[in-house]
Design an enzyme around this catalytic site. Structure first.
Site, mmCIF file in Angstrom:
data_model
loop_
_atom_site.group_PDB
_atom_site.id
_atom_site.type_symbol
_atom_site.label_atom_id
_atom_site.label_comp_id
_atom_site.label_asym_id
_atom_site.label_seq_id
_atom_site.Cartn_x
_atom_site.Cartn_y
_atom_site.Cartn_z
ATOM 1 N N CYS A 26 30.348 51.431 72.694
ATOM 2 C CA CYS A 26 29.291 51.698 73.669
ATOM 3 C C CYS A 26 29.397 50.626 74.743
ATOM 4 O O CYS A 26 30.453 50.038 74.936
ATOM 5 C CB CYS A 26 27.923 51.727 73.007
ATOM 6 S SG CYS A 26 27.482 50.195 72.165
ATOM 7 N N ALA A 27 28.313 50.336 75.429
ATOM 8 C CA ALA A 27 28.365 49.379 76.534
ATOM 9 C C ALA A 27 28.662 47.964 76.066
ATOM 10 O O ALA A 27 29.267 47.180 76.792
ATOM 11 C CB ALA A 27 27.047 49.405 77.303
#
Length: 467
Positions: A26-27
């Protein structure tokens, strides 16, 4: 930082590519599903340069690397492991497949309710705001503006079965519009409104099973579980029909039979049975919370964090929605969740303040702040579970804060929001909520400070060990 070296170190620490089931990012986090968790060297992972934290959640090993770093490490990681890039949803499915059946069932229940939380939060915030304004300006209650905003504030709960039906249809793989129809049937205007049944002189009979069991023509406003079960049945019937009905008739036969059979069984069996079961569950939860001196809330405040660790806390969504949709419209579970969440954050904050390890401090401080906002996983998994004693301190703080909430009759007008933002939906019991927050935080911080003892040796942060 050499991203390839870090990726290689991570791969070796998780047991090599043979122990890797799936990976995505993810980020900020590398999300990995492991075949055998016993082969993972977690302490090694936590001490690699560039790794800001490691914790397990929802069947995934999540390695926090940070924005801008995680994607570069991930690119090297999948190349070294010889696997294809996967999406977060692919990893979630792979992780879920490893979970026990009861965890998968609870997670599915959570997946149904999470998407509709924004609608409940929006109307709940509006309800709280409207209540506060009407007390400050009594004349507002007689205005057209109040009438309009009041309609806005209860719309989501009034049509809650339809929202649940659409969300459940997506999760179970049924046609969402057929799901919506089943939800509409359950609150059809021809039925007696569920909130009016208690005051009605006589409720007409909708169906009778051989004269032995009469089904009242009452709607399912305020009910949650019967809707989920009904849509599960719809999905089973619809999928079976898609397989067995010839394609040239499928468009006509499948929707007709699906709605007809599901609607009939819902209104004559599923609805009455599971509405009663739901009523027992809700009554039991309310009875427990209402025990004298906050004893029941004390227990629930203590065990809340372990249910998060076990991944079964999604079941509380159903209880909260049922409370909101009941006659009182008071969510008395939310303050308990807040006490537990804030306490875990305060316990992690004590670790951040007391530790001499710069890396641990940089990890524990933002994790604690996140918990104060209502997101506890970083504090629980990255700090408190890792050292044990802060988790216990958080449980104690959560228990004390929850007891205060019960004694002071604190409640919320929505769900899905806890911590600091919870003040927005507890305007009717603001002072009680503030005291709940303070007691949970202070007790947890003090106990965590006392129990948690970092070692005194002056060693580099990478080699530093906390007890």
């Amino acid at each position: 930082m050499d991203h390839k070296i870090l990726a290689s170190e991570i791969l070796e620490a998780i047991g090599g590519k043979e122990n890797l089931a799936s990976a995505a990012h993810c980020a900020t986090r590398l999300r990995i599903v492991i075949a055998d968790n016993s082969k993972v060297k977690k302490s090694d992972l936590e001490n690699f340069d560039g790794v800001k934290g490691v914790f397990e959640a929802s069947g995934q090993l999540q390695i926090i690397l940070g924005t801008g770093v995680v994607n570069k490490v991930y690119a090297e990681f999948i190349q070294l492991a010889g696997i294809e890039a996967a999406s977060k949803e692919d990893v979630k499915k792979a992780a879920a497949a490893k979970s026990p059946w009861y965890k998968r069932a609870i997670k599915t229940l959570g997946d149904v309710f999470v998407p509709i939380i924004p609608a409940i939060v929006a109307t709940g915030l509006l309800c709280g705001l409207l209540g506060g304004l009407s007390r400050a300006f009594p004349s507002l209650a007689d205005s057209h503006l109040y009438t309009l905003l009041d309609m806005f504030s209860n719309a989501a709960l009034t049509f809650l079965p339809i929202l649940i039906a659409v969300s459940a249809a997506k999760i179970f793989g049924a046609n969402i519009y057929l799901g919506a129809v089943i939800g509409m049937i359950m609150i059809h205007p021809n039925l007696v409104n569920a909130w009016s049944v208690a005051g009605a002189e006589k409720v007409p009979t909708l169906w009778s099973w051989f004269g032995l069991w009469n089904i009242n023509a009452s709607g399912y406003q305020g009910h949650v579980i019967p809707v989920v079960i009904a849509i599960l049945l719809l999905s089973v019937i619809e999928k079976w029909l898609h397989k067995h009905v010839p394609e040239m008739f499928d468009l006509f036969v499948t929707p007709l039979v699906s709605v007809l059979v599901t609607g009939f069984l819902t209104m004559t069996v599923i609805g009455p049975v599971f509405a009663q079961v739901e009523s027992w569950v809700l009554t039991g939860a309310q009875w427990l919370i209402a025990l004298p001196f906050g004893i029941g809330s004390f227990v629930m405040g203590a065990v809340y964090a372990p249910t998060v660790v076990a991944g079964v806390h999604h079941m509380y969504n159903a209880i909260e929605l049922s409370m909101l949709a009941a006659d009182s419209g008071k969510n008395i579970w939310m303050p308990i969740a807040t006490a537990a969440n804030v306490a875990q954050g305060a316990a992690a904050l004590a670790v951040a303040v007391k530790t001499q390890n710069k890396k641990l401090k940089s990890m524990a401080l933002p994790a604690s702040l996140s918990a104060f906002m209502g997101i506890t996983e970083p504090a629980i998994f990255r700090v408190n579970v890792r050292f044990g004693k802060p988790l216990v301190a958080g449980m104690a703080g959560g228990a004390c804060g929850a007891a205060v909430a019960s004694i002071m009759n604190v409640y919320a007008t929505a769900n899905g929001v806890t911590g600091i933002f919870g003040f927005l939906i507890t305007t009717d019991s603001f002072l009680g909520y503030l005291l709940t927050f303070a007691v949970a935080a202070v007790v947890a911080f003090v106990l965590s400070w006392i129990l948690y003892a970092p070692t005194k040796e002056k060693v580099p942060d990478k080699e530093y060990k906390d007890n």
